[in-house]
Scaffold this active site. Structure first.
Site, PDB file in Angstrom:
ATOM      1  N   HIS A   1       1.410 -22.401  11.642  1.00 50.64           N
ATOM      2  CA  HIS A   1       1.609 -23.717  10.824  1.00 50.64           C
ATOM      3  C   HIS A   1       2.944 -23.724  10.166  1.00 50.64           C
ATOM      4  O   HIS A   1       3.003 -24.306   8.983  1.00 50.64           O
ATOM      5  CB  HIS A   1       0.396 -23.678   9.684  1.00 50.64           C
ATOM      6  CG  HIS A   1      -0.871 -24.086  10.568  1.00 50.64           C
ATOM      7  ND1 HIS A   1      -1.121 -25.610  10.630  1.00 50.64           N
ATOM      8  CD2 HIS A   1      -2.166 -23.606  10.735  1.00 50.64           C
ATOM      9  CE1 HIS A   1      -2.302 -25.673  11.104  1.00 50.64           C
ATOM     10  NE2 HIS A   1      -2.902 -24.490  11.295  1.00 50.64           N
TER      11      HIS A   1
ATOM     12  N   ASP B 144      -3.860 -19.126   8.925  1.00 49.42           N
ATOM     13  CA  ASP B 144      -4.986 -19.750  10.017  1.00 49.42           C
ATOM     14  C   ASP B 144      -4.375 -20.061  11.285  1.00 49.42           C
ATOM     15  O   ASP B 144      -3.147 -20.287  11.270  1.00 49.42           O
ATOM     16  CB  ASP B 144      -5.871 -20.673   9.401  1.00 49.42           C
ATOM     17  CG  ASP B 144      -4.802 -21.829   8.958  1.00 49.42           C
ATOM     18  OD1 ASP B 144      -3.580 -21.318   8.204  1.00 49.42           O
ATOM     19  OD2 ASP B 144      -5.096 -23.077   9.230  1.00 49.42           O
ATOM     20  N   GLU B 145      -5.126 -20.051  12.543  1.00 51.81           N
ATOM     21  CA  GLU B 145      -4.808 -20.865  13.564  1.00 51.81           C
ATOM     22  C   GLU B 145      -3.471 -20.476  14.245  1.00 51.81           C
ATOM     23  O   GLU B 145      -2.704 -21.214  14.533  1.00 51.81           O
ATOM     24  CB  GLU B 145      -4.937 -22.262  13.496  1.00 51.81           C
ATOM     25  CG  GLU B 145      -6.186 -22.853  13.268  1.00 51.81           C
ATOM     26  CD  GLU B 145      -6.256 -24.295  12.872  1.00 51.81           C
ATOM     27  OE1 GLU B 145      -7.306 -25.000  13.299  1.00 51.81           O
ATOM     28  OE2 GLU B 145      -5.417 -25.035  12.192  1.00 51.81           O
ATOM     29  N   VAL B 146      -2.995 -19.157  14.307  1.00 54.53           N
ATOM     30  CA  VAL B 146      -2.029 -18.784  15.132  1.00 54.53           C
ATOM     31  C   VAL B 146      -2.496 -18.703  16.609  1.00 54.53           C
ATOM     32  O   VAL B 146      -3.465 -18.020  16.874  1.00 54.53           O
ATOM     33  CB  VAL B 146      -1.647 -17.387  14.691  1.00 54.53           C
ATOM     34  CG1 VAL B 146      -0.210 -16.885  15.574  1.00 54.53           C
ATOM     35  CG2 VAL B 146      -1.227 -17.343  13.089  1.00 54.53           C
TER      36      VAL B 146
END
Lengths: 729, 729
Positions: free
Chosen positions: A292, A355-357
């Site tokens: 992100h 989050d969300e790598v």
């Protein structure tokens, strides 16, 4: 069967006017408007969140222009300001010009701090009406778990508020404001004794300033709203693929190249933190790494895992760019930046996202893969765990505790970190068992468009969390609602947060057994009016956005028709908006469509569904409800004819004409079903099958909108035959 | 006679359902909602004030996210800011995120200057869509009579705005904003050529900060509104019996003792002047002497004509305290104070009030009477003339021209003074003949609650002024609307000024023959929506005030009933509110009643009256109009039954129940009249006489409210017999 009167009435109509369907509806329309469905009643208590315990007394404390407040015990300027805010809000709620605070009232009326001067001398010697006693100071920097309790006693002769700390005092003042109501004699607060304290110590709202920049006035008024419902953590999501929103003096390229000029200066941030502290609210900043982070890497591609160069992301979703965890310079950079930010943000907690790598840049970088192998990290998850551990060291070094999303959790991290769960109570419980503290956000994502009732039903302590030991349960600190900002901007964001956020605030403050949904809605809607006085625009925006859509050439009737349609539509839920988009939405997409204007939860739709339930539950014998249903269905059936001409003049109206036509169909089908139900005649099976098939079609989103009354009309059709309550008449 | 279809329909109803009156009404209600009264049409031009000349072209200029503006010729930072404001407003009107001004759009959405940073670099190379050319600079201090003209050419490929000075440029930008409309294809401005300049050079709005203090944000948003409708003078009424509202460094006791702490600092004033200058608006301060000055004399009783001591006045009206014109120290004081204020307010004009000296303190002071005799001043008027002459000397000494109300006019004053006429065109014309310049405010008092049409009909050049010579006519500089603030505060003041002030702005800007009232209303209401985007609260306040009145326990139906009533009521006109007050109103009186919430001009009432006229003009043969009338009358008849229970819970609702009952009666009488008209049956004379007597009763104000539809219903009753259009059927 239907009442004789109703039946006779309907039959007579059949004789004379059956050919004109509108007649049948109309006649009952009138019955409604001449029949009062509501009886006089004393005002109910509109407290939200509901206090831990309350005992009603008898009588009222009149609020008139001689009302006054005194502070005793521990005092500080923050408490003075809280009392001043209290006075202003009371003046706005009542319109009263208070004798001692004429200045305050005038200021309150404008909602601004401008044009204000030192308090005028207190002219008269009347006794204080509300006596406030604070036992001692709170922490210089507000801490998790500080005493927030208060006791409020109101009698017909006065009121007393006592609290251990300024936090409790401020909460008690808000409760008092909620007690004040209009009565037959004037404004008054009912006699009552309240003893109150929160169930959870961490009750937050997250606002995403990354995807759409949120101006400071938006944040301030939302912080005002948080204070009103006793939330105490403003989680400020400050960096994203789409923007790095904080001025950095050490790395100015971050905001210069990564924000399109839309960032907060350090001075503005300090002011906002002070503003929040004044309202008993901690500010937890989030700097999301290692994913992100595209906007950071525009300025510093040298810390990225890919070859770069990078541009500020304009689309929504999960993207590849990520920091390089194998590069020691990454940590040096983060250490310096976070050192700067740790000073800027005084709160003890520091959120690093995590989050969300998606791991693509790591997969594609041989050096990184070699590093994983060389260090026995197994895979990308292992690499992120390695990153988190180093990051945790940096955060600790700067005197903070690290907060991160689910993904940051690895068992060997120190136990002072806090897990914010977007995945659910299960991962929260698992973390608690490993000794980690956690807060719940799964179920509290405001952008998903769930009903307030659905959010309200989500309890941090339910599911797997319910089985934790008492000690483990203490690790569940509370929760946070999250306002992700793909589809909100300064114009409509308030409407996505409020008043629904009050339901989540109550979940996190009030006892676990406070779960009555109708009561929640009633109190939430009452609180909504109060929130407006604070400057929140969750109601005012609607008229303005519809005016833009309708255009200035719209007649009052056309505008009303647009509103009738918009009132019963909701945006598609969850992440359906991306799926249904005809062109890829980006940060440059105008948020000016009907889907951007309609409420996330249709009040009119909810009330209609409740009315259908009530009607069916009464065996279709509730005449008033039947009449009201008929009025509403008739209006919907006929609405499209009024709206169509406007669609010839506005592309924004044109887009929703298919929805408008569906609403007409919904009205028609509903009226036909109602005819069967009133007459007690069983509908032919074919008819029913056809109608249900038709309604099923109407359930499909159009223009990214859902037509809320369709489900309730399905119930009406279902009831026209078969083993339902109304079939045996 | 009524159409056969209508007649048959009604007769059938008579047979089956005559006993239930509501049936008759209901059946036609439906006919309305299934019949579209409106046909599709291209958006009309919504320009207000209407330009001096315009020529429509063909095609549209699309407004999309690539829209851009360039400045050429003379430029200055003020023009950059004007363009930035223009972009923000365009973003708000359309919701478009402009490519070059992504930052600007975000700011515009919040309406605040906060959180903004230096303009981001312009990324793409697309051609400018709107090319602005300003020939030369304006005056450093904006002057009366500067060139304000502009020329705007819009074609489907681009737009060009040219003006002599920044003032013309700013006016042209506002015109462009008014041209932008939603179309079937998107947002666009129609092709057009406009050549525009104002009819009068002085087009003002006066706001009274004396009686009720007006916070700066209120003033700023009203100045924004003035810019939108091309007004160019903000007349700031800064001192009154009830308050001295300006910080004086030389005489700090003035604001310290004379304002209850509610005053503007000099820094705030400088900021506001800058804010106004940025919008092409001059700021003329008014310091009202020798009367209207009680608040000054609290601090300085030694300059008074009476013995003192004085207290800040809390009541409304004309009071005795006045400066002593025979005391040389009075002039020394005024000289020093006005010297300070003349520096603070850069405008060339300085308003000294001069109105409504009742002379009682002068009469009662033997020294003053002796002075009058000794100096051959004849009487109090002579004394005031003496005062004015000395005052004029002071004002001139400080480099300014004096402005005063009618009373300051004495023939031997120098001709540079300007008379502001609250008395009318006659005194304006008389002044012009004597060589004095003047501006008209008689007919433009917003607080009197006149209709926009009535204000609109007032022309500074009419009556005696029409007969002036061309040279004399030039002395009539324009006019000013006046917002006296006895009954307004920060909460409702916008609603008393807007959108009606736009009609006065048009009168002062547009050619004298622009007088079409329906067009004015249509354009004014369209402009109203645009004014909301500027932050004016003239619409938003209404819902909030009604919510306060209804209380949080009100059901949606009860709230709707309150609104139905409020929608057709207006406050009593002119100065009737004082006369009808049950207790003397003061500055401490809460402005939270229905009379404070309802609009000064009822839209619903106006539309109903138009509909009645339309119906009667068509010989009662306009079925759609008849149906619509019936719907409305039925709603009014049945509204009270819904509202009554709420009156049991709110004292603010209770107050208006007599009005609500009157509305029910109005509905009943109107329906009965309509029945006669539809059937073409002549009403019995007795019936008619009775009804008219009844309606005459309903014309009497209750709760300081007028019930607007009563007059139109009287017309319906009148038409039921006698020599009217519908009687011969």
């Amino acid at each position: 069967m239907a009442s004789l009167k109703q039946l006779q009435l309907l039959k007579r109509f059949n004789e004379v006017a059956w050919r004109d369907k509108s007649w049948r509806s109309a006649v009952l329309m009138m019955a409604l408007s001449s029949t009062s469905l509501v009886s006089a009643q004393q005002p109910a208590l509109h407290l939200m969140p509901r206090p831990a315990s309350l005992q009603a007394g008898s009588g009222d404390l009149a609020i008139d222009r001689n009302f006054s407040v005194s502070l005793s015990g521990y005092t500080e300027p923050r408490l003075d300001r809280a009392v001043q805010r209290f006075r202003h809000q009371l003046a706005r709620q009542t319109g009263i010009v208070f004798a001692r605070e004429r200045e305050g009232a005038a200021k309150g009326a404008s909602g601004k701090a401008e044009g204000t001067k030192p308090e005028a001398a207190k002219p008269d010697g009347a006794a204080e009406v509300l006596i406030v006693h604070t036992a001692h100071a709170g922490q210089a920097i507000q801490e998790l778990g500080e005493d927030e309790s208060y006791r409020l006693e109101v009698s017909s002769s006065g009121a007393k508020l006592t609290a251990e700390t300024p936090l409790g005092t401020m909460h008690g003042l808000q409760t008092f404001l909620q007690l004040v109501a209009v009565t037959p004699q004037g404004f008054a607060a009912p006699a009552i004794t309240i003893q109150d304290s929160p169930r959870f110590p961490w009750r937050g709202l997250m606002i995403d300033s990354g995807r759409h920049f949120m101006p400071l006035d938006v944040l301030r008024r939302n912080i005002d709203g948080m204070e009103a419902v006793k939330m105490n953590v403003f989680h400020w999501h400050l960096s994203e693929n789409q923007g790095f929103r904080v001025e950095s003096k050490k790395f100015p390229k971050l905001h210069e190249l990564g924000s399109d000029g839309l960032y907060y200066t350090q001075e503005e941030i300090r002011d906002l933190i002070e503003y929040a502290r004044d309202r008993g609210i901690r500010v937890v900043p989030e700097f999301d790494v290692p994913g992100h982070s595209t906007a950071w890497l525009v300025a510093y591609p040298e810390f990225a895992s890919g070859p770069g160069p990078y541009e500020i992301e304009r689309r929504w979703g999960v993207f590849d760019p990520a920091f390089d965890p194998t590069n020691e310079k990454t940590y040096k950079f983060l250490n310096e930046l976070f050192g700067e930010m740790a000073k800027l943000f005084p709160d003890h907690f520091f959120h690093v996202g995590g989050d969300e790598v998606n791991g693509k840049e790591w997969d594609n970088n041989p050096k990184i893969q070699a590093f994983i192998r060389a260090n026995n990290l197994k895979n990308n998850e292992g690499l992120q765990a390695y990153f988190n551990k180093k990051l945790q060291g940096i955060i600790t070094k700067h005197g903070k505790s690290m907060v991160g999303w689910d993904e940051v959790l690895t068992p060997d991290l120190p136990k002072d970190i806090v897990i914010q769960s977007w995945r659910g109570q299960a991962s929260l419980a698992a973390a608690a068992k490993q000794g980690f503290r956690g807060i719940l956000s799964n179920g509290y994502y405001l952008d998903l468009g769930w009903s307030a009732a659905r959010h309200y039903a989500v309890d941090p302590m339910s599911g797997p969390a319910a089985d934790l030991s008492p000690d483990e349960k203490l690790r569940i600190l509370g929760g946070e609602s999250c306002m992700w900002s793909e589809y909100v901007n300064a114009e409509n964001v308030d409407s996505r947060i409020w008043p629904r956020n009050a339901a989540i605030a109550e979940r996190l403050w009030s006892p676990q057994d406070v779960t009555d949904v109708p009561s929640m809605y009633e109190r939430m809607n009452a609180e909504s009016a109060r929130l407006e006085w604070l400057g929140l625009t969750h109601n005012a925006y609607y008229h303005q956005m519809l005016q833009r859509i309708a255009g200035r050439s719209a007649t009052p009737r056309e505008f009303a028709a647009l509103r009738t349609l918009a009132d019963v539509a909701e945006p598609v839920k969850d992440y359906a908006r991306e799926q249904l988009a005809t062109s890829e939405p980006t940060s440059a997409t105008a948020l000016n469509r009907v889907v951007d204007a309609v409420a996330l939860e249709s009040d009119a739709g909810r009330r209609f569904a409740e009315l259908v339930d009530q009607y069916l539950a009464a065996g279709c014998r509730d005449e008033d409800a039947g009449t009201e249903l008929r009025v509403e269905l008739t209006r919907w059936r006929d609405n499209d004819a009024v709206l169509e001409p406007l669609a010839q003049r506005s592309f924004l109206v044109k887009e929703v004409i298919p929805v408008s036509q569906d609403l007409a169909t919904t009205g028609k089908v509903g009226l036909a079903a109602l005819d069967y139900l009133i007459l007690g005649a069983k509908a032919p099976n074919d008819w029913k099958t056809d109608q249900l098939a038709l309604l099923a079609q109407l359930q499909k989103p159009k223009a990214q909108l859902l037509l809320i009354p369709v489900s309730a009309v399905q119930k009406l059709v279902e009831a026209t035959s078969g083993a339902t309550v109304c079939s045996g008449k």
